[in-house]
Design an enzyme around this catalytic site. Structure first.
Site, PDB file in Angstrom:
ATOM      1  N   ASP A 194       0.906  -1.141   0.000  1.00 56.99           N
ATOM      2  CA  ASP A 194       0.000   0.000   0.000  1.00 56.99           C
ATOM      3  C   ASP A 194       0.942   1.186   0.000  1.00 56.99           C
ATOM      4  OD1 ASP A 194      -1.482   2.287   0.948  1.00 56.99           O
ATOM      5  OD2 ASP A 194      -3.077   0.890   1.444  1.00 56.99           O
ATOM      6  N   HIS A 195       1.111   1.813  -1.164  1.00 64.53           N
ATOM      7  CA  HIS A 195       2.229   2.741  -1.275  1.00 64.53           C
ATOM      8  C   HIS A 195       2.125   3.948  -0.349  1.00 64.53           C
ATOM      9  CE1 HIS A 195      -0.286   4.955  -4.191  1.00 64.53           C
ATOM     10  NE2 HIS A 195       0.535   5.970  -4.035  1.00 64.53           N
ATOM     11  N   HIS A 257      -5.566   3.105   1.066  1.00 65.65           N
ATOM     12  CA  HIS A 257      -4.627   4.162   1.457  1.00 65.65           C
ATOM     13  C   HIS A 257      -5.106   4.994   2.655  1.00 65.65           C
ATOM     14  CE1 HIS A 257      -2.817   3.062  -2.232  1.00 65.65           C
ATOM     15  NE2 HIS A 257      -3.490   3.843  -3.037  1.00 65.65           N
TER      16      HIS A 257
END
Ligand code: BG6
Length: 505
Positions: A194-195, A257
């Protein structure tokens, strides 16, 4: 003495990455070109990759190694952002790029890959370490994981699998995906990316909260009135219409996010900064989010979809006129949710979370609004409650608003702010999330990766909303906000019902 390895400079970076090969499934895709390879090249420029590093790209299109290198060079030149392209470092980096074409469903691909990886291991001395990266269509994740089963158990070295979001389309498909991944890989081999967790400014939330004792005593329902988390994008769906119309803002941004950001803001401190401990606290927080009953959805969640508008003399099409989008699509390009957390620290404190495409500007931030003074000595309109803003992007920093006496006679107050800005304080480039996360996966540190229990808890938090939206005749009427505005009026009404207003970031 000169450093013999141009890709590794131990003076500058503490984290050592062992030699390894990165196998990218979906090597022809957008993510590879925009994020993965440019991030790896930036790591090479900064000498953070090991000498024995290789990338093996795979996708259906037949390409020679040479043609793949040329494609990647063009992509890197286009997407490097704020870094200078260095020919000599590129040549060194490109020598470690290889390509294998094939059909993801065919065993031939995995045999070809096995043979190629054996050659690469010898040539680049990777010690048999392999990081697989799943960046294909999500519907192919299980197929690839099963294809990789024979490669998942190494004779020497390690094997890890990075999985890009989305982790399922809903709670049920997330569990099915998990079962398929676990048939072939053990939990400690799985890295769900999950950047947002890799963004410096999101990591800094932990440093801010747990490295500074002055804020933590205030970090609770007694002092905090409410929290607003905003992730606004000025862009539309950028050629991803077909994917996006099935996803929508709630799935695309909030389920993953922004709930991770919320968990980072609201979690308890872990006893130690270790992968298991930090992830346990995030997971615990996500499980404390109150699940909505169907009857609560209308008052706690708002969907929006942008319509056409003229912005700066340019005609912007509405979502339904974007390429690949059904002209009657009921997709939410904007979503806002009031989350409530059922624990002692946060009972009764609303966490408002919103995200949308085609907003007036690109901004992601978290605004923590403190309670007003219990008894005001000064005229009420001049004293404003304290506001702490954690700026995630594009500005990166933190500011604290407080009241100050306006110079002159009398006692008039005015809000002023104390600001911290990354750029000016540290004077160095901030690594991108993908750089951080790729290094972590190669180093075997999953702290900033999400875990299945977190994925499931996040689905549990949004699934009731998705179910209600899917079953009502229309979450609209859509479109309900013009491109270039801050979303539908219903979103303002949702906050007004609790006496709050959205901040204009
Ligand atoms: C992705 C979403 O996960 O995150 C995109 O699929 C979105 O729709 C992107 O644009 C936003 O990421 P960032 O890092 O630009 O905020």
């Amino acid at each position: 003495m000169a450093d013999a390895n141009p890709f590794q400079d131990p003076q500058r970076f503490e984290r050592r990455v062992p030699p390894c090969a990165l196998v990218i499934f979906g090597a022809n895709g957008d993510l590879t070109k925009r994020k993965l390879v440019p991030s790896l090249y930036r790591l090479a420029i900064e000498r953070r990759l090991p000498q024995g590093f290789a990338i093996v790209g795979t996708s259906r299109t037949p390409l020679s190694d040479e043609a793949f290198r040329e494609k990647m060079e063009a992509a890197v030149r286009e997407h490097l952002e704020n870094s200078h392209f260095d020919e000599a470092i590129w040549d060194e980096f490109a020598r470690g790029l290889f390509y294998v074409a094939g059909d993801l469903a065919s065993p031939d691909l995995y045999s070809a890959l096995t043979a190629r990886l054996a050659e690469v291991a010898q040539q680049r001395q990777t010690g048999g370490n392999i990081l697989f990266y799943l960046s294909t269509q999500p519907s192919q994740y299980s197929t690839v994981a099963r294809g990789l089963a024979p490669l998942a158990r190494p004779n020497g070295g390690w094997r890890r699998l990075v999985v890009e979001k989305p982790f399922g389309h809903d709670d049920r498909s997330a569990r099915e995906l998990e079962t398929a991944l676990h048939e072939c890989f053990t939990e400690d081999q799985l890295y769900r990316i999950d950047h947002y967790l890799g963004k410096e400014t999101v990591q800094n939330i932990l440093a801010f909260r747990f490295g500074n004792p002055i804020f933590e005593p205030l970090w609770n329902r007694q002092y905090i009135d409410h929290v607003q988390i905003t992730a606004a994008e000025s862009i539309g769906v950028e050629g991803r219409g077909a994917y996006y119309q099935e996803a929508g803002a709630l799935r695309d941004m909030i389920q993953n996010h922004l709930l991770q950001v919320l968990a980072t803001i609201a979690m308890e401190p872990s006893a130690v900064f270790e992968p298991g401990a930090v992830r346990d606290e995030r997971a615990k927080l996500l499980r404390s989010i109150r699940p909505f009953r169907p009857a609560d959805v209308a008052t706690h969640a708002v969907a929006g979809q942008y319509g056409p508008a003229a912005i700066g003399g340019k005609d912007i099409p509405g979502f339904r006129a974007e390429p690949g989008v059904n002209p009657h699509a009921m997709t939410d390009t904007y979503a806002a949710v009031t989350f409530l957390i059922d624990n002692w620290r946060w009972a009764g404190v609303p966490f408002y979370v919103r995200s949308g495409k085609r907003m007036p500007k690109r901004v992601t931030d978290i605004a923590i609004r403190f309670r007003p003074v219990p008894h005001s000595l000064f005229s009420s309109e001049s004293a404003r409650p304290n506001l702490l803003i954690l700026r995630i992007q594009p500005e990166e920093g933190i500011s604290l608003r407080f009241s100050s006496k306006q110079p002159g006679s009398g006692m008039k107050l005015r809000p002023v702010s104390m600001d911290f800005n990354y750029g000016t304080s540290f004077g160095m480039r901030t690594p991108t999330a993908y750089e951080t996360l790729l290094v972590d996966a190669m180093a075997g540190d999953p702290t900033l990766y999400t875990r299945q229990d977190m994925v499931e808890a996040s689905w549990a938090a949004v699934q009731p909303i998705l179910d209600v939206w899917a079953n009502q005749p229309a979450p609209g009427p859509f479109p309900n906000y013009p491109a270039g505005t801050w979303g539908p009026a219903a979103s303002d009404d949702m906050l007004a019902a609790r006496g709050h207003v959205w901040r204009v970031p």
